[in-house]
Design a protein around this motif. Structure first.
Motif, short mmCIF file in Angstrom:
data_model
loop_
_atom_site.label_atom_id
_atom_site.label_comp_id
_atom_site.label_asym_id
_atom_site.label_seq_id
_atom_site.Cartn_x
_atom_site.Cartn_y
_atom_site.Cartn_z
N ALA A 26 0.82 -1.21 0.00
CA ALA A 26 0.00 0.00 0.00
C ALA A 26 0.86 1.26 0.00
CB ALA A 26 -0.94 0.01 1.22
N TYR A 27 2.09 1.13 0.50
CA TYR A 27 3.01 2.28 0.48
C TYR A 27 3.46 2.60 -0.93
CZ TYR A 27 3.84 2.80 5.53
OH TYR A 27 3.72 3.06 6.88
N TYR A 28 3.57 1.57 -1.77
CA TYR A 28 4.12 1.79 -3.10
C TYR A 28 3.48 0.81 -4.09
CZ TYR A 28 7.59 3.35 -6.50
OH TYR A 28 8.21 3.91 -7.58
N ASP A 29 2.72 1.34 -5.04
CA ASP A 29 2.05 0.54 -6.06
C ASP A 29 2.91 0.54 -7.32
OD1 ASP A 29 0.45 -0.51 -8.06
OD2 ASP A 29 -1.39 0.42 -7.31
N GLU A 30 3.69 -0.51 -7.53
CA GLU A 30 4.64 -0.52 -8.64
C GLU A 30 3.96 -0.47 -10.00
OE1 GLU A 30 6.93 -4.22 -8.66
OE2 GLU A 30 5.37 -5.10 -7.40
N ALA A 31 2.81 -1.14 -10.14
CA ALA A 31 2.11 -1.12 -11.42
C ALA A 31 1.68 0.30 -11.78
CB ALA A 31 0.90 -2.05 -11.37
N LYS A 32 1.16 1.02 -10.79
CA LYS A 32 0.71 2.39 -11.01
C LYS A 32 1.89 3.33 -11.21
CE LYS A 32 -1.96 6.12 -8.85
NZ LYS A 32 -2.78 6.50 -7.65
N GLU A 33 2.90 3.22 -10.37
CA GLU A 33 4.03 4.15 -10.42
C GLU A 33 4.81 4.03 -11.73
OE1 GLU A 33 4.78 6.51 -8.37
OE2 GLU A 33 3.29 6.04 -6.84
N PHE A 34 4.93 2.81 -12.27
CA PHE A 34 5.73 2.60 -13.48
C PHE A 34 4.89 2.33 -14.71
CE2 PHE A 34 8.71 1.34 -10.04
CZ PHE A 34 9.72 2.26 -10.29
N GLY A 35 3.57 2.36 -14.58
CA GLY A 35 2.71 2.13 -15.73
C GLY A 35 2.83 0.72 -16.30
N LEU A 36 2.90 -0.28 -15.42
CA LEU A 36 3.09 -1.66 -15.86
C LEU A 36 1.75 -2.37 -16.02
CD1 LEU A 36 5.97 -2.65 -13.38
CD2 LEU A 36 6.22 -1.88 -15.75
N ASP A 37 1.57 -3.04 -17.15
CA ASP A 37 0.38 -3.86 -17.34
C ASP A 37 0.53 -5.20 -16.63
OD1 ASP A 37 -0.96 -1.97 -18.93
OD2 ASP A 37 0.10 -2.64 -20.72
N SER A 38 1.75 -5.69 -16.59
CA SER A 38 2.04 -6.93 -15.86
C SER A 38 3.44 -6.82 -15.27
CB SER A 38 1.94 -8.15 -16.78
OG SER A 38 2.82 -8.04 -17.88
N TYR A 39 3.68 -7.58 -14.22
CA TYR A 39 4.97 -7.51 -13.54
C TYR A 39 5.15 -8.78 -12.71
CZ TYR A 39 2.00 -6.06 -9.65
OH TYR A 39 1.01 -6.01 -8.69
N PHE A 40 6.39 -9.01 -12.30
CA PHE A 40 6.68 -10.16 -11.46
C PHE A 40 6.58 -9.74 -10.00
CE2 PHE A 40 8.69 -12.25 -15.15
CZ PHE A 40 8.16 -13.53 -14.98
N SER A 41 5.78 -10.48 -9.25
CA SER A 41 5.61 -10.25 -7.82
C SER A 41 6.51 -11.21 -7.05
CB SER A 41 4.15 -10.46 -7.43
OG SER A 41 3.96 -10.26 -6.04
N ASP A 42 7.20 -10.69 -6.07
CA ASP A 42 8.15 -11.50 -5.30
C ASP A 42 7.45 -12.59 -4.49
OD1 ASP A 42 10.58 -12.24 -3.99
OD2 ASP A 42 10.02 -10.99 -2.29
N ARG A 43 8.04 -13.79 -4.50
CA ARG A 43 7.55 -14.90 -3.68
C ARG A 43 8.65 -15.44 -2.77
NH1 ARG A 43 3.60 -12.92 -5.07
NH2 ARG A 43 1.78 -13.80 -6.13
#
Length: 233
Positions: free
Chosen positions: A131-148
């Motif tokens: 909630a502190y940082y939305d990577e999809a929104k901040e970088f305009g990403l349609d898809s991305y890898f989420s850490d597991r």
């Protein structure tokens, strides 16, 4: 069974000896061992996991183990392991692993509800960080890898293996057409590894602030966790 794809080959110095290593896609026959490795090392050392009290509750640990096996069934799940470079011999053991899942910004965030309250608190902390940082929104990403999870056996830490696993994350993302790789780095060791590989810090949250917000106490080796990223193109 087909051979696992080799993403990287490198050497490290350990106790005066040179050890040849490689990073490969996780063989299916080692999936159980990788998940057990996650529980035995990463989960018991992770700052959010400790703050939530997961490691103190055997039932929470077992529920987390089952959850990780479910995560591994995700369509976009991708795991690699670091192992000895033993030529063409079958892979029998490993010393580190990195796990990610390809997600889309259009996909709704799954709701997590566990029997163990410690697990509910742990995921509340994870989602709180997001909630502190939305990577999809901040970088305009349609898809991305989420850490597991990214973890290395204690006997092989501080040998730049973590940094190599981060590099491989970038190679995987680039192959899939993902322009950026980012993750929350919660330990000093991983933060240094990312900095050494040229990653940038986009957001920093002090553990004291996070603990106050969610009513927990953090026992971490650094004062803050950082969202860090690097571009693949």
């Amino acid at each position: 069974m087909s051979a696992s794809k080799v993403w990287s080959k490198f050497s490290v110095k350990k106790g005066g000896d040179t050890i040849n290593l490689r990073v490969v896609d996780m063989p299916e026959n080692l999936s159980d061992e990788v998940m057990n490795f996650y529980i035995n090392y990463f989960a018991k050392e992770d700052s959010a996991c400790k703050a939530a009290g997961v490691s103190k509750n055997p039932e929470a640990i077992e529920e987390l183990r089952a959850t990780m096996f479910e995560f591994a069934k995700e369509k976009g799940f991708h795991a690699v392991i670091c192992c000895l470079d033993n030529g063409d011999d079958p892979i029998k053991d490993f010393i580190g692993a990195s796990m990610m899942a390809l997600v889309s910004k259009e996909e709704p965030m799954p709701e997590f509800k566990f029997k163990a309250e410690e697990l509910n608190k742990m995921f509340e902390l994870y989602l709180g960080l997001e909630a502190y940082y939305d990577e999809a929104k901040e970088f305009g990403l349609d898809s991305y890898f989420s850490d597991r999870g990214l973890f290395v056996h204690p006997e092989y830490r501080n040998l730049s293996i973590e940094q190599e696993l981060l590099k491989v994350r970038c190679l995987i993302a680039k192959e899939r057409g993902i322009s950026l790789v980012g993750m929350w780095l919660t330990t000093q060791e991983l933060q240094k590894a990312a900095e050494g590989d040229g990653w940038e810090s986009a957001c920093e949250v002090k553990y004291e602030e996070l603990g106050h917000k969610y009513g927990v106490n953090f026992d971490a080796d650094t004062v803050s966790c950082k969202y860090m990223f690097t571009r693949t193109k």
